[in-house]
Design a protein around this motif. Structure first.
Motif, PDB file in Angstrom:
ATOM      1  N   LEU A 106      47.299  18.546   8.473  1.00  0.00           N
ATOM      2  CA  LEU A 106      46.396  17.590   7.850  1.00  0.00           C
ATOM      3  C   LEU A 106      46.383  17.716   6.333  1.00  0.00           C
ATOM      4  O   LEU A 106      46.474  16.716   5.613  1.00  0.00           O
ATOM      5  CB  LEU A 106      44.975  17.801   8.406  1.00  0.00           C
ATOM      6  CG  LEU A 106      43.860  17.006   7.725  1.00  0.00           C
ATOM      7  CD1 LEU A 106      44.049  15.517   7.968  1.00  0.00           C
ATOM      8  CD2 LEU A 106      42.501  17.466   8.218  1.00  0.00           C
ATOM      9  N   LEU A 107      46.299  18.930   5.814  1.00  0.00           N
ATOM     10  CA  LEU A 107      46.104  19.123   4.380  1.00  0.00           C
ATOM     11  C   LEU A 107      47.375  18.894   3.573  1.00  0.00           C
ATOM     12  O   LEU A 107      47.368  18.150   2.587  1.00  0.00           O
ATOM     13  CB  LEU A 107      45.550  20.526   4.121  1.00  0.00           C
ATOM     14  CG  LEU A 107      44.192  20.818   4.764  1.00  0.00           C
ATOM     15  CD1 LEU A 107      43.759  22.249   4.488  1.00  0.00           C
ATOM     16  CD2 LEU A 107      43.135  19.844   4.255  1.00  0.00           C
ATOM     17  N   ASN A 108      48.476  19.527   3.993  1.00  0.00           N
ATOM     18  CA  ASN A 108      49.689  19.382   3.184  1.00  0.00           C
ATOM     19  C   ASN A 108      50.274  17.966   3.262  1.00  0.00           C
ATOM     20  O   ASN A 108      50.843  17.469   2.281  1.00  0.00           O
ATOM     21  CB  ASN A 108      50.742  20.434   3.538  1.00  0.00           C
ATOM     22  CG  ASN A 108      50.933  20.610   5.016  1.00  0.00           C
ATOM     23  OD1 ASN A 108      50.897  19.648   5.771  1.00  0.00           O
ATOM     24  ND2 ASN A 108      51.143  21.847   5.451  1.00  0.00           N
ATOM     25  N   LEU A 109      50.143  17.298   4.409  1.00  0.00           N
ATOM     26  CA  LEU A 109      50.625  15.916   4.498  1.00  0.00           C
ATOM     27  C   LEU A 109      49.746  14.966   3.687  1.00  0.00           C
ATOM     28  O   LEU A 109      50.226  13.977   3.138  1.00  0.00           O
ATOM     29  CB  LEU A 109      50.700  15.460   5.953  1.00  0.00           C
ATOM     30  CG  LEU A 109      51.907  15.974   6.742  1.00  0.00           C
ATOM     31  CD1 LEU A 109      51.884  15.443   8.161  1.00  0.00           C
ATOM     32  CD2 LEU A 109      53.210  15.589   6.061  1.00  0.00           C
ATOM     33  N   ASN A 110      48.471  15.277   3.592  1.00  0.00           N
ATOM     34  CA  ASN A 110      47.602  14.474   2.739  1.00  0.00           C
ATOM     35  C   ASN A 110      47.912  14.704   1.268  1.00  0.00           C
ATOM     36  O   ASN A 110      47.785  13.793   0.452  1.00  0.00           O
ATOM     37  CB  ASN A 110      46.130  14.791   3.019  1.00  0.00           C
ATOM     38  CG  ASN A 110      45.508  13.799   3.979  1.00  0.00           C
ATOM     39  OD1 ASN A 110      45.194  12.676   3.600  1.00  0.00           O
ATOM     40  ND2 ASN A 110      45.337  14.201   5.221  1.00  0.00           N
ATOM     41  N   ALA A 111      48.320  15.935   0.934  1.00  0.00           N
ATOM     42  CA  ALA A 111      48.746  16.223  -0.439  1.00  0.00           C
ATOM     43  C   ALA A 111      49.986  15.400  -0.774  1.00  0.00           C
ATOM     44  O   ALA A 111      50.085  14.799  -1.853  1.00  0.00           O
ATOM     45  CB  ALA A 111      49.030  17.712  -0.605  1.00  0.00           C
ATOM     46  N   LYS A 155      49.617   7.742  -5.126  1.00  0.00           N
ATOM     47  CA  LYS A 155      48.843   7.718  -6.365  1.00  0.00           C
ATOM     48  C   LYS A 155      49.483   8.489  -7.521  1.00  0.00           C
ATOM     49  O   LYS A 155      48.932   8.518  -8.617  1.00  0.00           O
ATOM     50  CB  LYS A 155      47.432   8.278  -6.106  1.00  0.00           C
ATOM     51  CG  LYS A 155      46.654   7.521  -5.052  1.00  0.00           C
ATOM     52  CD  LYS A 155      45.299   8.157  -4.824  1.00  0.00           C
ATOM     53  CE  LYS A 155      44.533   7.428  -3.728  1.00  0.00           C
ATOM     54  NZ  LYS A 155      43.201   8.050  -3.477  1.00  0.00           N
ATOM     55  N   GLY A 156      50.592   9.133  -7.252  1.00  0.00           N
ATOM     56  CA  GLY A 156      51.250   9.879  -8.316  1.00  0.00           C
ATOM     57  C   GLY A 156      51.143  11.376  -8.114  1.00  0.00           C
ATOM     58  O   GLY A 156      50.231  11.883  -7.451  1.00  0.00           O
ATOM     59  N   LYS A 157      52.077  12.090  -8.711  1.00  0.00           N
ATOM     60  CA  LYS A 157      52.167  13.532  -8.521  1.00  0.00           C
ATOM     61  C   LYS A 157      50.917  14.264  -8.999  1.00  0.00           C
ATOM     62  O   LYS A 157      50.471  15.225  -8.371  1.00  0.00           O
ATOM     63  CB  LYS A 157      53.395  14.061  -9.257  1.00  0.00           C
ATOM     64  CG  LYS A 157      53.633  15.545  -9.058  1.00  0.00           C
ATOM     65  CD  LYS A 157      54.908  15.982  -9.762  1.00  0.00           C
ATOM     66  CE  LYS A 157      55.132  17.481  -9.592  1.00  0.00           C
ATOM     67  NZ  LYS A 157      56.359  17.929 -10.275  1.00  0.00           N
ATOM     68  N   ALA A 158      50.345  13.802 -10.116  1.00  0.00           N
ATOM     69  CA  ALA A 158      49.158  14.469 -10.658  1.00  0.00           C
ATOM     70  C   ALA A 158      48.008  14.456  -9.658  1.00  0.00           C
ATOM     71  O   ALA A 158      47.273  15.443  -9.518  1.00  0.00           O
ATOM     72  CB  ALA A 158      48.726  13.803 -11.962  1.00  0.00           C
ATOM     73  N   ASN A 159      47.854  13.347  -8.939  1.00  0.00           N
ATOM     74  CA  ASN A 159      46.797  13.264  -7.925  1.00  0.00           C
ATOM     75  C   ASN A 159      47.093  14.172  -6.738  1.00  0.00           C
ATOM     76  O   ASN A 159      46.178  14.744  -6.144  1.00  0.00           O
ATOM     77  CB  ASN A 159      46.652  11.821  -7.451  1.00  0.00           C
ATOM     78  CG  ASN A 159      45.837  10.969  -8.390  1.00  0.00           C
ATOM     79  OD1 ASN A 159      44.614  10.938  -8.334  1.00  0.00           O
ATOM     80  ND2 ASN A 159      46.523  10.286  -9.301  1.00  0.00           N
ATOM     81  N   GLY A 160      48.383  14.303  -6.398  1.00  0.00           N
ATOM     82  CA  GLY A 160      48.746  15.233  -5.333  1.00  0.00           C
ATOM     83  C   GLY A 160      48.420  16.666  -5.712  1.00  0.00           C
ATOM     84  O   GLY A 160      47.925  17.445  -4.888  1.00  0.00           O
ATOM     85  N   VAL A 161      48.688  17.014  -6.957  1.00  0.00           N
ATOM     86  CA  VAL A 161      48.382  18.368  -7.440  1.00  0.00           C
ATOM     87  C   VAL A 161      46.873  18.601  -7.436  1.00  0.00           C
ATOM     88  O   VAL A 161      46.398  19.668  -7.042  1.00  0.00           O
ATOM     89  CB  VAL A 161      48.952  18.583  -8.855  1.00  0.00           C
ATOM     90  CG1 VAL A 161      48.457  19.903  -9.443  1.00  0.00           C
ATOM     91  CG2 VAL A 161      50.480  18.577  -8.814  1.00  0.00           C
ATOM     92  N   LYS A 182      41.998  11.159 -10.508  1.00  0.00           N
ATOM     93  CA  LYS A 182      42.304  12.547 -10.139  1.00  0.00           C
ATOM     94  C   LYS A 182      41.077  13.234  -9.566  1.00  0.00           C
ATOM     95  O   LYS A 182      41.184  14.085  -8.689  1.00  0.00           O
ATOM     96  CB  LYS A 182      42.841  13.306 -11.361  1.00  0.00           C
ATOM     97  CG  LYS A 182      44.138  12.720 -11.926  1.00  0.00           C
ATOM     98  CD  LYS A 182      44.604  13.507 -13.127  1.00  0.00           C
ATOM     99  CE  LYS A 182      45.885  12.910 -13.713  1.00  0.00           C
ATOM    100  NZ  LYS A 182      45.711  11.543 -14.193  1.00  0.00           N
ATOM    101  N   ARG A 183      39.889  12.862 -10.066  1.00  0.00           N
ATOM    102  CA  ARG A 183      38.668  13.476  -9.568  1.00  0.00           C
ATOM    103  C   ARG A 183      38.467  13.157  -8.089  1.00  0.00           C
ATOM    104  O   ARG A 183      38.031  14.006  -7.312  1.00  0.00           O
ATOM    105  CB  ARG A 183      37.472  12.984 -10.385  1.00  0.00           C
ATOM    106  CG  ARG A 183      36.146  13.637  -9.989  1.00  0.00           C
ATOM    107  CD  ARG A 183      35.036  13.203 -10.916  1.00  0.00           C
ATOM    108  NE  ARG A 183      34.838  11.762 -10.836  1.00  0.00           N
ATOM    109  CZ  ARG A 183      33.961  11.094 -11.593  1.00  0.00           C
ATOM    110  NH1 ARG A 183      33.243  11.739 -12.492  1.00  0.00           N
ATOM    111  NH2 ARG A 183      33.832   9.785 -11.454  1.00  0.00           N
ATOM    112  N   ASN A 184      38.793  11.918  -7.689  1.00  0.00           N
ATOM    113  CA  ASN A 184      38.664  11.534  -6.284  1.00  0.00           C
ATOM    114  C   ASN A 184      39.625  12.329  -5.404  1.00  0.00           C
ATOM    115  O   ASN A 184      39.290  12.708  -4.289  1.00  0.00           O
ATOM    116  CB  ASN A 184      38.921  10.040  -6.128  1.00  0.00           C
ATOM    117  CG  ASN A 184      37.822   9.193  -6.762  1.00  0.00           C
ATOM    118  OD1 ASN A 184      36.734   9.699  -7.050  1.00  0.00           O
ATOM    119  ND2 ASN A 184      38.121   7.926  -6.992  1.00  0.00           N
ATOM    120  N   SER A 185      40.846  12.557  -5.905  1.00  0.00           N
ATOM    121  CA  SER A 185      41.824  13.335  -5.148  1.00  0.00           C
ATOM    122  C   SER A 185      41.349  14.770  -4.976  1.00  0.00           C
ATOM    123  O   SER A 185      41.492  15.360  -3.905  1.00  0.00           O
ATOM    124  CB  SER A 185      43.188  13.312  -5.860  1.00  0.00           C
ATOM    125  OG  SER A 185      43.714  12.006  -5.876  1.00  0.00           O
TER     126      SER A 185
END
Length: 209
Positions: free
Chosen positions: A24-29, A36-42, A110-113
């Motif tokens: 669940l967590l890593n696939l959501n990352a 949304k872009g790499k920064a949001n994934g980080v 990014k805050r939402n991510s």
């Protein structure tokens, strides 16, 4: 010093390996990175790591209590069963709605991510018994005590190992530009299937407990 280094190495490795299999967590990352872009994934991965450190703190505090009172684990597993079932339905429905939509990459907040990462990690209640058990094993081996410095190292290493696994998923999927659209459209179905698998595994663990 040798004991601290050993504790850091094994805790970091255990957290990394526990977070590495698709879930669940890593696939959501990866999904956050793709959509949304790499920064949001980080930021999502950072939120997960922060939540894991919070859970690890709780796990250390109640490690002895859990070992003496098995009904605590039973309650956690019961809650996890319900959550996994609800999440499986949620991701399946979301996948059906998204199937006919055109996927457009947008730069999300990014805050939402970060908040989403914290939330999804916190509802993964299996993390608490996992790190409680890990704490107990390490304590039995002699390189985990309840001294303040050991607890700090244990908590930070758990968060660090988790974040590294999240970041690898973000980096890996971010580089697969030709498969971005396919992953975005099918990720919710993948997550739903994983929730079903976790639901089955948790049920088995609960009834065999």
């Amino acid at each position: 010093m040798q004991q601290i280094i050993t504790l850091l190495f094994f805790t970091f490795g255990a957290a990394f390996l526990a977070s590495l299999p698709p879930g669940l967590l890593n696939l959501n990352a990866a999904k956050a990175s793709v959509e949304k872009g790499k920064a949001n994934g980080v930021m999502f991965g950072l939120g997960v790591a922060v939540a894991v450190m919070m859970q690890t703190y709780v796990a250390v505090r109640i490690a002895k209590y859990i070992l003496r009172n098995q009904h605590v684990i039973e309650v956690l597993l019961q809650i996890a069963i319900v959550l996994f079932f609800v999440l499986a339905i949620f991701f399946f429905i979301k996948g059906r709605k998204q199937r006919h939509r055109e996927i457009v990459l947008v730069e999300g907040k990014k805050r939402n991510s970060f908040s989403r990462g914290v939330f999804l990690a916190l509802i993964n209640l299996l993390a608490i018994p996992y790190y409680s058990g890990l704490n107990t094993v390490f304590h039995g081996q002699g390189f985990m005590t309840y001294a303040l410095e050991d607890e700090i190292v244990f908590i930070l290493a758990a968060g660090g190992g988790t974040f590294l696994a999240m970041y690898l998923y973000v980096f890996y999927f971010d580089k697969m530009e030709q498969k971005t659209s396919a992953f975005s459209k099918n990720s919710n179905y993948i997550l739903s299937a994983l929730m079903v698998l976790l639901f089955i595994i948790t049920c088995i663990r609960f009834f065999n407990h």
